[in-house]
Design a protein around this motif. Structure first.
Motif, short mmCIF file in Angstrom:
data_model
loop_
_atom_site.label_atom_id
_atom_site.label_comp_id
_atom_site.label_asym_id
_atom_site.label_seq_id
_atom_site.Cartn_x
_atom_site.Cartn_y
_atom_site.Cartn_z
N ASN A 104 0.94 -1.17 -0.04
CA ASN A 104 -0.05 -0.14 -0.08
C ASN A 104 0.79 1.09 -0.03
N SER A 130 -6.15 -5.95 -3.12
CA SER A 130 -7.12 -5.91 -2.05
C SER A 130 -7.70 -7.24 -2.10
N LYS A 184 -5.92 2.34 -5.47
CA LYS A 184 -5.92 1.56 -4.37
C LYS A 184 -6.25 2.56 -3.07
N HIS A 187 -9.83 2.88 -3.08
CA HIS A 187 -10.61 1.77 -2.48
C HIS A 187 -10.47 1.99 -0.95
N ASN A 188 -9.25 2.17 -0.53
CA ASN A 188 -9.20 1.94 1.21
C ASN A 188 -9.84 3.22 1.72
N GLU A 191 -13.50 2.09 2.05
CA GLU A 191 -13.50 0.79 2.79
C GLU A 191 -13.56 1.50 4.36
N TYR A 192 -12.51 2.50 4.47
CA TYR A 192 -12.77 3.13 5.99
C TYR A 192 -14.13 3.73 6.03
N GLN A 261 -4.67 2.77 12.11
CA GLN A 261 -4.75 2.71 10.65
C GLN A 261 -3.36 2.94 10.27
N LYS A 262 -2.95 2.75 8.84
CA LYS A 262 -1.71 2.37 8.45
C LYS A 262 -1.39 3.38 7.34
N THR A 264 -3.37 4.66 4.36
CA THR A 264 -4.00 5.03 3.11
C THR A 264 -5.30 6.02 3.41
N ARG A 289 -11.56 7.36 13.61
CA ARG A 289 -10.75 6.53 13.93
C ARG A 289 -9.66 7.25 14.90
N ILE A 364 -11.76 -6.14 -0.62
CA ILE A 364 -12.66 -5.73 0.40
C ILE A 364 -14.11 -5.07 0.30
O1 LIG Z 1 -5.19 -2.33 2.12
C1 LIG Z 1 -5.94 -3.21 3.01
C2 LIG Z 1 -7.17 -3.80 2.92
O2 LIG Z 1 -7.69 -3.08 1.82
C3 LIG Z 1 -5.12 -3.51 4.17
O3 LIG Z 1 -6.00 -4.26 5.19
C4 LIG Z 1 -4.87 -2.06 4.95
O4 LIG Z 1 -4.06 -2.54 6.23
C5 LIG Z 1 -6.17 -1.57 5.67
O5 LIG Z 1 -6.02 -0.17 6.09
P1 LIG Z 1 -5.80 0.17 7.54
O6 LIG Z 1 -4.91 -0.89 8.07
O7 LIG Z 1 -5.24 1.59 7.51
O8 LIG Z 1 -7.12 -0.16 8.14
#
Ligand SMILES: O=C(CO)[C@H](O)[C@H](O)COP(=O)(O)O
Ligand SMILES: NC(=O)C1=CN([C@@H]2O[C@H](COP(=O)(O)OP(=O)(O)OC[C@H]3O[C@@H](n4cnc5c(N)ncnc54)[C@H](OP(=O)(O)O)[C@@H]3O)[C@@H](O)[C@H]2O)C=CC1
Length: 470
Positions: A104, A130, A184, A187-188, A191-192, A261-262, A264, A289, A364
Motif C-alpha cells: 500500500n 485488495s 488502491k 478503494h481504502n 473501505e474506511y 490506521q496504516k 491510506t 478513528r 474488501i
Molecule cells: O489495504 C488493506 C485492505 O484493503 C489493508 O488491510 C490495510 O491495512 C487496511 O488499512 P488500515 O490498516 O489503515 O485499516
C-alpha cells in the motif's frame, strides 16, 4: 542452475506468503525471498509439493533464479522499506527487468520510483492489491498501473491468481505511472467509510436497541442474503459471532475501542483536500478513528457527562439498513469523485467502469452494490450524484437515514460517518449554500474579495463606512 522462475516474491508476510501460495497453486513457477531468512524455510515447510516454489536466502541468488525479463513483486511494508528493497535489487537487475510494488504505497512515492527506475532502464508497476490475507491466497482484486509493457509481461500470471467475478478476472490495467496505487488509496478510503458506517449501525443496535452481538450478527447476515451482499457485512457478522475463550464474552467487548490506521485513509483525505474534493464521509471515518485513539481522554470526560436517555425507538431494522446502504453509496460517490478529478489533473486516463469491475470480487469492497452503481451513468464531470437515477435511489433512502440521524442526536449517540454522508448529499444537492456569508465575512475582515451573483467574473469588496471600520 535448475529451472528458472517466472517471477519472484520479495516479502513473505501476511500478503506475500499467501500470494506466493496462490501463484504456486496456479502453476506459476516462483522464487521467494524474505529479509528475515528463517521465514523462507517456514513457508517452504508448509508446502507439501515444493516443485513450484524455490526459496532463497540472499538477494543475488533470488534475482538470478528468475527468467528474463525478471519480474520481482515486492510485498513489504510501505515507505522506506520499499526504497531499501529497490536499492538491494538494483545491482542484480538488467535493463528491461520489472519491479512490481504491491504494497500500500503512497502514490507520490510510486510516481517518484517510477521515474527513478525508468532512469535506471527498469520498468516499474505499482500494483494495488485488495482482499486481505484470504484474498491473496484465493483470489485478490488487482489494480496495476505504471509501465504498460511491463503489465503486459505480467498480465497472464496476474489473471491466473486474481479473483473471478461475472465480469471476468478482477485485474485490469488502471493506467500510467502511479494510478494503480492511487486507485488502491481510493478503494481504502471507501473501505474506511463503509467499515465506519457498519460499526456505527452496530453501535446503535447495541446502545439504543440493546441487541445482543449474536442478534446483530444475524441481522447483518440477513441483509447480506436479502438486500445487498457485501464482504464487509459478512466480515462484521463473523467478527460479532466470535466469543473470547478467556472471559466467555463476545470478542468485540474484549477488543479495545481504539482504531488504528496504516496510512491510506489519511492519504485519501489529504489528497481530497489538496485537489478540492469534498469527501466528507470518508474524512469523517478517518477522524472517527483518530478520536477513538484518545481513549484515556474519552474515559475521563465521559464520567463527567450526564447521560441523555431517549424514549424514542427505532421502529424497524429497515431504517438502519437504508442508512447503511445510503452511506455506502455516498462513500463510493466520494471516492469516484476523487478518482475522476485526479484523473483529470494527473492525466491518468482512469476508466471508472474498469475500476468498479475489478473491485466487484476478491476485494474488501466486494459487494452487489457495485453492480447497481455500474448501472448508472459513469460519464459525469464531477460526481455520480449528477446522475438523476442515482439521486432517485439516494432520495428513497434519505428519509430513513435522516430518521436514524435525528434519533441518534436525541440519544446523544455519535454516528459521524452516517451524519457526514447526509451532509455531503444535502450540500451537493443544494443550489444555495451559506458560502455567501463566508465570503462576506472574509472580505469584511481581510479584504479578500467576493463575486456578485449578477457579475460573477468580477471581484468586489465591501466599501466600509468610516463608522464601521475596525
Ligand atoms: O489495504 C488493506 C485492505 O484493503 C489493508 O488491510 C490495510 O491495512 C487496511 O488499512 P488500515 O490498516 O489503515 O485499516
Ligand atoms: N494485510 C492486508 O490485508 C493487506 C496489506 N497490504 C499491503 O501489503 C504490504 C505487506 O503487508 P502485510 O503482508 O500485511 O505485512 P506484514 O507485516 O505481514 O509483512 C511485512 C513484510 O515486509 C517485510 N519488510 C518490512 N520492512 C522491510 C525492510 N526494511 N526490508 C525488507 N523487507 C521488509 C517483512 O520482512 P521481515 O519478515 O523480515 O520483517 C515482511 O515480509 C503492505 O504494504 C500492506 O499495507 C495490501 C493489501 C492488504
Amino acid at each position: 542452475m535448475g529451472k528458472l522462475s517466472r517471477l519472484g516474491i520479495f516479502g513473505l508476510g501476511t500478503m506475500g506468503r499467501n500470494l506466493a501460495l496462490n501463484f504456486a497453486d496456479n502453476g506459476v513457477q516462483i522464487s521467494v525471498f524474505n529479509r528475515e531468512i528463517e521465514v523462507v524455510d517456514e513457508l517452504l515447510k508448509t508446502i507439501s509439493d515444493t516443485g513450484k516454489v524455490s526459496g532463497f536466502k540472499n538477494v543475488s541468488d533470488f534475482v538470478f533464479s528468475l527468467d528474463k525479463p525478471r519480474i520481482v513483486i515486492l510485498l513489504i511494508t510501505a515507505g522506506k522499506p520499499v526504497d531499501e528493497a529497490i536499492e538491494q535489487l538494483l545491482p542484480y537487475l538488467e535493463p528491461g527487468d520489472i519491479i512490481v510494488d504491491s504494497g500500500n504505497s503512497y502514490y507520490k512515492d510510486t510516481e517518484r520510483r517510477y521515474e527513478y527506475l525508468k532512469s535506471q532502464g527498469l520498468r516499474f508497476v505499482g500494483l494495488g492489491i485488495s482482499g486481505g490475507s484470504e484474498g491473496a491466497r484465493k483470489g485478490p482484486a488487482l489494480m496495476p498501473g505504471g509501465d504498460f509493457s511491463a503489465y503486459k509481461d505480467l498480465e497472464d500470471s496476474l489473471k491466473l491468481v486474481a479473483a473471478k467475478s461475472h465480469y471476468g478476472p478482477c485485474v485490469e490495467y488502471m493506467g500510467n505511472r502511479s494510478v494503480g496505487h492511487f486507485v488502491k488509496m481510493v478503494h481504502n478510503g471507501i473501505e474506511y467509510a463503509i467499515i465506519g458506517a457498519i460499526s456505527e449501525v452496530f453501535y446503535v443496535m447495541r446502545n439504543l436497541m440493546r441487541m445482543t452481538h449474536e442478534e446483530i450478527a444475524d441481522v447483518f447476515e440477513e441483509w447480506n442474503k436479502k438486500d445487498f451482499d457485501s464482504f464487509l457485512l459478512r466480515t462484521a457478522s463473523a467478527v460479532l459471532k466470535q466469543v473470547d475463550e478467556k472471559t466467555g464474552k463476545p470478542y468485540v467487548d474484549v477488543i479495545l475501542d481504539l482504531a488504528e490506521q496504516k496510512g491510506t485513509g489519511l492519504w485519501f483525505t489529504q489528497t481530497a483536500l489538496e485537489i478540492g474534493v469534498p469527501a466528507m464521509s470518508i474524512s469523517a471515518s478517518v477522524n472517527s478513528r483518530i478520536i477513538s485513539t484518545y481513549k484515556e481522554l474519552r474515559r475521563s470526560v465521559a464520567e463527567k457527562r450526564e447521560t441523555i436517555s431517549s424514549s424514542k425507538v427505532i421502529e424497524s431494522f429497515e431504517t438502519l439498513r437504508d442508512a447503511l446502504f445510503f452511506s455506502s453509496l455516498i462513500a463510493h460517490a466520494e471516492g469516484l469523485w476523487l478518482l475522476t478529478k485526479a484523473s483529470q489533473i494527473f492525466n491518468y486516463g482512469t476508466d471508472l467502469e474498469k475500476v468498479l469491475k475489478v473491485w466487484r470480487k476478491g476485494s474488501i469492497l466486494e459487494s452487489s452494490l457495485i453492480d447497481s452503481i455500474l448501472k448508472h451513468n459513469l460519464n459525469f464531470s464531477n460526481c455520480l450524484i449528477e446522475d438523476g437515477d442515482f439521486r432517485a435511489v439516494l432520495e428513497k433512502l434519505l428519509p430513513s437515514t435522516m430518521a436514524l440521524s435525528n434519533l441518534c442526536r436525541g440519544a446523544a449517540i455519535p454516528i459521524p460517518v452516517i451524519n457526514s454522508s447526509i451532509d455531503f448529499y444535502l450540500s451537493v444537492t443544494s443550489e444555495n449554500l451559506p458560502a455567501n456569508l463566508v465570503q462576506g465575512i472574509r472580505d469584511w475582515f481581510g479584504y479578500h474579495g467576493f463575486y456578485r451573483v449578477d457579475q460573477p467574473g468580477t471581484v468586489f469588496h465591501f466599501v466600509k463606512p468610516e463608522s464601521q471600520s475596525d
